[in-house]
Design a protein around this motif. Structure first.
Motif, PDB file in Angstrom:
ATOM      1  N   HIS A  11       0.807  -1.218   0.000  1.00  0.00           N
ATOM      2  CA  HIS A  11       0.000   0.000   0.000  1.00  0.00           C
ATOM      3  C   HIS A  11       0.836   1.262   0.000  1.00  0.00           C
ATOM      4  O   HIS A  11       0.566   2.212  -0.735  1.00  0.00           O
ATOM      5  N   CYS A  12       1.895   1.307   0.810  1.00  0.00           N
ATOM      6  CA  CYS A  12       2.693   2.535   0.922  1.00  0.00           C
ATOM      7  C   CYS A  12       3.686   2.680  -0.213  1.00  0.00           C
ATOM      8  O   CYS A  12       4.242   3.757  -0.407  1.00  0.00           O
ATOM      9  N   GLY A  13       3.922   1.599  -0.964  1.00  0.00           N
ATOM     10  CA  GLY A  13       4.818   1.674  -2.109  1.00  0.00           C
ATOM     11  C   GLY A  13       6.268   1.331  -1.805  1.00  0.00           C
ATOM     12  O   GLY A  13       7.114   1.374  -2.702  1.00  0.00           O
TER      13      GLY A  13
HETATM   14 ZN    ZN Z   1       4.118  -0.824   2.525  1.00  0.00          ZN
END
Ligand code: ZN
Length: 118
Positions: A11-13
């Protein structure tokens, strides 16, 4: 079946990877962990998976037989993939289909693993 190269991420990349697959055998599992996670996975041979960033952010979790290395991002908590071996000892990755950009699959093609019985 022709494969397609998908870009995947947590999710955070922080964790990024690419994977080549035709998404021909999406699967869900009823084991104690997968039931909680609620993911749909696609298995691919190890050679079809490339981790491009975030190796230092991954936390590993193993349970029961410890055969599968569940790796999740230590920043955002998303398990974008796991790794292990097939029955013949070949390394493979189980990719979280929901973490792939532009991925879609036929829900009727989803197979159900009875992981709870292993
Ligand atoms: Zn992440």
């Amino acid at each position: 079946m022709a494969g397609h190269v998908y870009q995947g991420s947590c999710h955070c990349g922080a964790v990024r990877f690419s994977v080549e697959t035709a998404l021909e055998s999406p699967a869900q599992c009823n084991c104690s962990r997968c039931r909680r996670l609620g993911w749909t996975m696609q298995s691919v041979p190890a050679g079809k998976f490339v981790l491009s960033s975030g190796a230092d952010r991954l936390t590993s979790y193993r349970f029961n037989t410890k055969a599968i290395n569940h790796t999740f991002c230590s920043v955002c908590g998303i398990e974008a993939f796991a790794s292990g071996e097939d029955g013949s000892g070949n390394a493979l990755y189980m990719v979280n289909v929901s973490c792939l950009e532009g991925a879609s699959y036929d829900s009727a093609a989803v197979t159900h693993w009875d992981g709870a019985s292993f």
